[in-house]
Scaffold this active site. Structure first.
Site, PDB file in Angstrom:
ATOM      1  N   LYS A 191      -5.143   4.881  -7.164  1.00 44.42           N
ATOM      2  CA  LYS A 191      -6.265   5.230  -6.288  1.00 44.42           C
ATOM      3  C   LYS A 191      -6.212   6.712  -5.929  1.00 44.42           C
ATOM      4  CE  LYS A 191      -4.260   3.951  -1.740  1.00 44.42           C
ATOM      5  NZ  LYS A 191      -4.683   5.072  -0.884  1.00 44.42           N
ATOM      6  N   HIS A 241       0.808  -1.219   0.000  1.00 48.36           N
ATOM      7  CA  HIS A 241       0.000   0.000   0.000  1.00 48.36           C
ATOM      8  C   HIS A 241       0.845   1.274   0.000  1.00 48.36           C
ATOM      9  CE1 HIS A 241      -2.544   3.188   1.722  1.00 48.36           C
ATOM     10  NE2 HIS A 241      -3.566   2.533   1.192  1.00 48.36           N
ATOM     11  N   ASP A 242       0.794   2.026  -1.104  1.00 55.17           N
ATOM     12  CA  ASP A 242       1.306   3.399  -1.201  1.00 55.17           C
ATOM     13  C   ASP A 242       2.784   3.555  -0.820  1.00 55.17           C
ATOM     14  OD1 ASP A 242      -1.320   3.825  -1.843  1.00 55.17           O
ATOM     15  OD2 ASP A 242      -1.649   5.453  -0.413  1.00 55.17           O
TER      16      ASP A 242
END
Length: 252
Positions: free
Chosen positions: A113, A26-27
């Site tokens: 996203k 994630h990110d």
């Protein structure tokens, strides 16, 4: 980084299984990693532990998914994130890059996203269904923001989330601990990297793979390049995600 002895008690049960799980990184972008010192904790452990998870997942055939936010977003694309965090990642082609240590490999899935949750405005849920996966291993940053929102979102979709305690990081130990406690109590299984790796390896060695009850579909064959999925192709309608919002001057 938290130790195994200090982890909160889980409400949900495991274990994670290689035939049912996908890994979400994630990110892990340069912009979000900028506040951390390169050769100091927690970044050193974070990169090492995510690398270990990714390597085993590749070895045993677990899908690896990356979420990223794009640079140079417009005010409309940022929405309320602009009011909370400012303009976000610069459009210089540097801040939005995934850290070099974790560069996606051929066959990995890359999602773009625009909000905290990696499910919002993306086809992550559809990707998991197509791959026959009903468990999601979550690692990356920040624990109390996007990682926690994604775990809660997964839970509400009946995807069992596993938040890896020492493969997520946060602004400080307090935010990190808060995220793990809330996740363990309300939406996820919280385990250490060693525990997750051990469960995956044991299942691979000893138990024939089985499909989740809700699906018999298999993952598509990987191509020679990462598979990019762009969130801006989907509408930016706001969904209700029960997450923790802490106003602090950090990049997001």
């Amino acid at each position: 980084m938290p130790t195994t002895d200090g982890l909160p008690a889980n409400t949900l049960s495991g274990p994670v299984h290689p035939s049912r799980a996908a890994l979400l990184i994630h990110d892990m972008q340069n912009h979000f990693l900028a506040p951390f010192e390169r050769d100091r904790s927690p970044l050193t452990e974070l990169l090492t532990n995510i690398g270990r998870l990714r390597n085993l997942c590749h070895t045993v055939g677990i899908p690896v998914v990356y979420s990223t936010q794009p640079g140079g977003q417009s005010a409309r694309e940022r929405g309320l994130l602009r009011e909370m965090w400012g303009n976000g990642i610069a459009g210089d082609g540097i801040g939005d890059r995934i850290v070099e240590d974790l560069t996606p490999r051929p066959g990995d899935i890359c999602l773009t996203k625009y909000r905290y949750s990696a499910f919002f405005g993306t086809d992550l849920h559809e990707q998991l269904i197509r791959a026959g996966r009903d468990q999601l291993i979550i690692c990356g940053i920040y624990a109390h923001i996007g990682c926690l929102a994604t775990a809660c979102d997964a839970f509400m979709r009946d995807i069992r989330p596993f938040m890896v305690s020492d493969a997520v990081a946060d602004f400080d130990a307090e935010h990190h601990h808060t995220a793990l406690c809330w996740a363990a109590k309300r939406c996820a299984v919280v385990e250490s990297t060693a525990t997750v790796l051990g469960a995956l390896q044991a299942a691979t060695d000893n138990v024939p793979p089985t499909e989740p009850e809700h699906s018999t579909r298999t993952a598509a064959e990987p191509t020679g390049e990462p598979n990019h999925s762009h969130g801006r192709d989907r509408p930016l309608n706001i969904e209700a995600v029960d997450s923790l919002h802490v106003a602090t001057q950090r990049p997001h």
